[in-house]
Write a protein that holds these residues in place. Sequence first.
Motif, PDB file in Angstrom:
ATOM      1  N   HIS A  82      59.422  56.119  43.270  1.00 13.05           N
ATOM      2  CA  HIS A  82      58.992  56.376  44.655  1.00 13.05           C
ATOM      3  C   HIS A  82      57.830  55.439  44.987  1.00 13.05           C
ATOM      4  N   PRO A  83      58.134  54.156  45.143  1.00 11.95           N
ATOM      5  CA  PRO A  83      57.053  53.159  45.239  1.00 11.95           C
ATOM      6  C   PRO A  83      56.158  53.307  46.463  1.00 11.95           C
ATOM      7  N   ASN A  84      56.628  53.982  47.506  1.00 16.02           N
ATOM      8  CA  ASN A  84      55.779  54.115  48.711  1.00 16.02           C
ATOM      9  C   ASN A  84      55.085  55.473  48.768  1.00 16.02           C
ATOM     10  N   LEU A  85      54.991  56.139  47.591  1.00 17.55           N
ATOM     11  CA  LEU A  85      54.446  57.488  47.537  1.00 17.55           C
ATOM     12  C   LEU A  85      53.383  57.547  46.444  1.00 17.55           C
ATOM     13  N   SER A  86      52.201  58.061  46.787  1.00 20.52           N
ATOM     14  CA  SER A  86      51.141  58.213  45.787  1.00 20.52           C
ATOM     15  C   SER A  86      50.446  59.554  45.985  1.00 20.52           C
ATOM     16  N   PHE A  87      49.856  60.071  44.915  1.00 24.12           N
ATOM     17  CA  PHE A  87      49.177  61.373  44.946  1.00 24.12           C
ATOM     18  C   PHE A  87      47.776  61.232  44.367  1.00 24.12           C
ATOM     19  N   HIS A  88      46.835  61.922  44.982  1.00 23.02           N
ATOM     20  CA  HIS A  88      45.430  61.805  44.590  1.00 23.02           C
ATOM     21  C   HIS A  88      44.772  63.178  44.617  1.00 23.02           C
ATOM     22  N   ALA A  89      44.003  63.488  43.578  1.00 21.18           N
ATOM     23  CA  ALA A  89      43.183  64.702  43.580  1.00 21.18           C
ATOM     24  C   ALA A  89      41.944  64.426  44.428  1.00 21.18           C
ATOM     25  N   MET A  90      41.840  65.134  45.556  1.00 19.42           N
ATOM     26  CA  MET A  90      40.750  64.877  46.494  1.00 19.42           C
ATOM     27  C   MET A  90      40.562  66.108  47.364  1.00 19.42           C
ATOM     28  N   ASP A  91      39.332  66.360  47.763  1.00 18.56           N
ATOM     29  CA  ASP A  91      39.042  67.516  48.601  1.00 18.56           C
ATOM     30  C   ASP A  91      39.168  67.136  50.070  1.00 18.56           C
ATOM     31  N   ALA A  92      39.746  68.031  50.856  1.00 19.31           N
ATOM     32  CA  ALA A  92      39.934  67.769  52.293  1.00 19.31           C
ATOM     33  C   ALA A  92      38.610  67.555  53.012  1.00 19.31           C
ATOM     34  N   SER A  93      37.540  68.128  52.474  1.00 19.21           N
ATOM     35  CA  SER A  93      36.222  67.999  53.114  1.00 19.21           C
ATOM     36  C   SER A  93      35.480  66.747  52.679  1.00 19.21           C
ATOM     37  N   ASP A  94      36.087  65.968  51.794  1.00 21.98           N
ATOM     38  CA  ASP A  94      35.408  64.770  51.287  1.00 21.98           C
ATOM     39  C   ASP A  94      36.432  63.648  51.132  1.00 21.98           C
ATOM     40  N   LEU A  95      37.043  63.257  52.259  1.00 26.50           N
ATOM     41  CA  LEU A  95      38.069  62.212  52.240  1.00 26.50           C
ATOM     42  C   LEU A  95      37.425  60.850  52.010  1.00 26.50           C
ATOM     43  N   LEU A  96      38.072  60.045  51.184  1.00 31.90           N
ATOM     44  CA  LEU A  96      37.495  58.760  50.781  1.00 31.90           C
ATOM     45  C   LEU A  96      38.253  57.582  51.390  1.00 31.90           C
ATOM     46  N   PHE A  97      38.838  57.770  52.565  1.00 31.81           N
ATOM     47  CA  PHE A  97      39.626  56.722  53.211  1.00 31.81           C
ATOM     48  C   PHE A  97      38.905  56.228  54.467  1.00 31.81           C
ATOM     49  N   GLU A  98      39.219  54.988  54.848  1.00 27.71           N
ATOM     50  CA  GLU A  98      38.673  54.450  56.089  1.00 27.71           C
ATOM     51  C   GLU A  98      39.693  53.503  56.718  1.00 27.71           C
ATOM     52  N   ASP A  99      40.096  53.799  57.957  1.00 34.13           N
ATOM     53  CA  ASP A  99      41.040  52.952  58.706  1.00 34.13           C
ATOM     54  C   ASP A  99      42.309  52.655  57.900  1.00 34.13           C
ATOM     55  N   CYS A 100      42.874  53.677  57.266  1.00 29.27           N
ATOM     56  CA  CYS A 100      44.009  53.479  56.358  1.00 29.27           C
ATOM     57  C   CYS A 100      45.340  53.955  56.910  1.00 29.27           C
ATOM     58  N   PHE A 101      45.332  54.930  57.830  1.00 29.39           N
ATOM     59  CA  PHE A 101      46.563  55.647  58.162  1.00 29.39           C
ATOM     60  C   PHE A 101      46.855  55.618  59.667  1.00 29.39           C
ATOM     61  N   ASP A 102      48.169  55.686  59.952  1.00 29.48           N
ATOM     62  CA  ASP A 102      48.632  55.821  61.338  1.00 29.48           C
ATOM     63  C   ASP A 102      48.807  57.287  61.715  1.00 29.48           C
ATOM     64  N   VAL A 103      49.068  58.113  60.711  1.00 30.45           N
ATOM     65  CA  VAL A 103      49.331  59.533  60.943  1.00 30.45           C
ATOM     66  C   VAL A 103      48.675  60.339  59.816  1.00 30.45           C
ATOM     67  N   ALA A 104      48.024  61.440  60.183  1.00 30.56           N
ATOM     68  CA  ALA A 104      47.567  62.420  59.194  1.00 30.56           C
ATOM     69  C   ALA A 104      48.263  63.739  59.499  1.00 30.56           C
ATOM     70  N   PHE A 105      48.874  64.298  58.467  1.00 34.19           N
ATOM     71  CA  PHE A 105      49.714  65.488  58.582  1.00 34.19           C
ATOM     72  C   PHE A 105      49.162  66.549  57.644  1.00 34.19           C
ATOM     73  N   SER A 106      49.165  67.806  58.086  1.00 38.51           N
ATOM     74  CA  SER A 106      48.762  68.888  57.193  1.00 38.51           C
ATOM     75  C   SER A 106      49.491  70.156  57.584  1.00 38.51           C
ATOM     76  N   ASN A 107      50.060  70.832  56.593  1.00 43.10           N
ATOM     77  CA  ASN A 107      50.815  72.057  56.845  1.00 43.10           C
ATOM     78  C   ASN A 107      50.326  73.165  55.919  1.00 43.10           C
ATOM     79  N   ALA A 108      49.909  74.281  56.517  1.00 46.09           N
ATOM     80  CA  ALA A 108      49.593  75.511  55.775  1.00 46.09           C
ATOM     81  C   ALA A 108      48.503  75.312  54.733  1.00 46.09           C
TER      82      ALA A 108
END
Length: 265
Positions: A82-108
């Motif tokens: 699954h080359p276009n898929l990655s997983f990271h242990a990270m807290d939602a309150s301490d996101l370490l990304f900047e200008d990386c995404f077109d869409v942010a999705f969250s369910n439940a």
Amino acid sequence: MNTYNWNAKDYERNSQAQQKWARELIANLNLKGMEDVLDLGCGDGKVTAEIARLVGDGAVAGIDNSRQMIDLAKEKYPQDRHPNLSFHAMDASDLLFEDCFDVAFSNAVLHWVKDHRPVIEGLYKSLRAGGKILLRMGGKGDAEGIISAINDVKASNQWAQYFTEFEFPYNFAGIDEYQVLLKESGFSINRVELIPKDMTHDGKSGLAGWIRTTWLPYTERIPKEKREAFIEAVASNYLDKVPLGADGKAHVAMVLIEVEAEKIT
């Protein structure tokens, strides 16, 4: 955000409703196939993998603060397959990304977070200009029947000793407060809406499975050898008030809040 001892494989077996609702939400994203997507609170990764299949020319990053969930997701969806898929242990309150995404999705997921301000500010920072968020979580009035059943049981003589200084663990937000938060964080609001949902489980055992795998702030306070008895008591109390339907299903009235907003600049 608190970290509970999620049993990832047990959750996977008892999270069909969450997956079904996530699919409905993904359809609302209207993905074109080249977006970079953040899945906030990805759990075991099955929904994240579905998104990745829809963006063959983009990439999807799933984050979760549960190391057990991330380990299971990486095991199920290895990057060599699954080359276009990655997983990271990270807290939602301490996101370490900047200008990386077109869409942010969250369910439940985000009803687990007491203070949503750092989450929303982190999402704003994580998005490119023109990026959008689509969030769904427990909203004002969510799961009142099951919470009432849990409260009945935990107040009883048998269980009260395990709940001294217990604090309600969820943030079931309302529309007005979320609109204020989005505006203050810089987002342009498209929609904030409370949506009633009927969650179903396969009989009493299905209901108990959901309680066991999802209501951890309560069940983890109980010694392991007594936990099943507590879960059984909650399921029985609930079904006394809301009996199984003619279809043999346990029905739980939920209220979800959906949030759609854009980062204009």
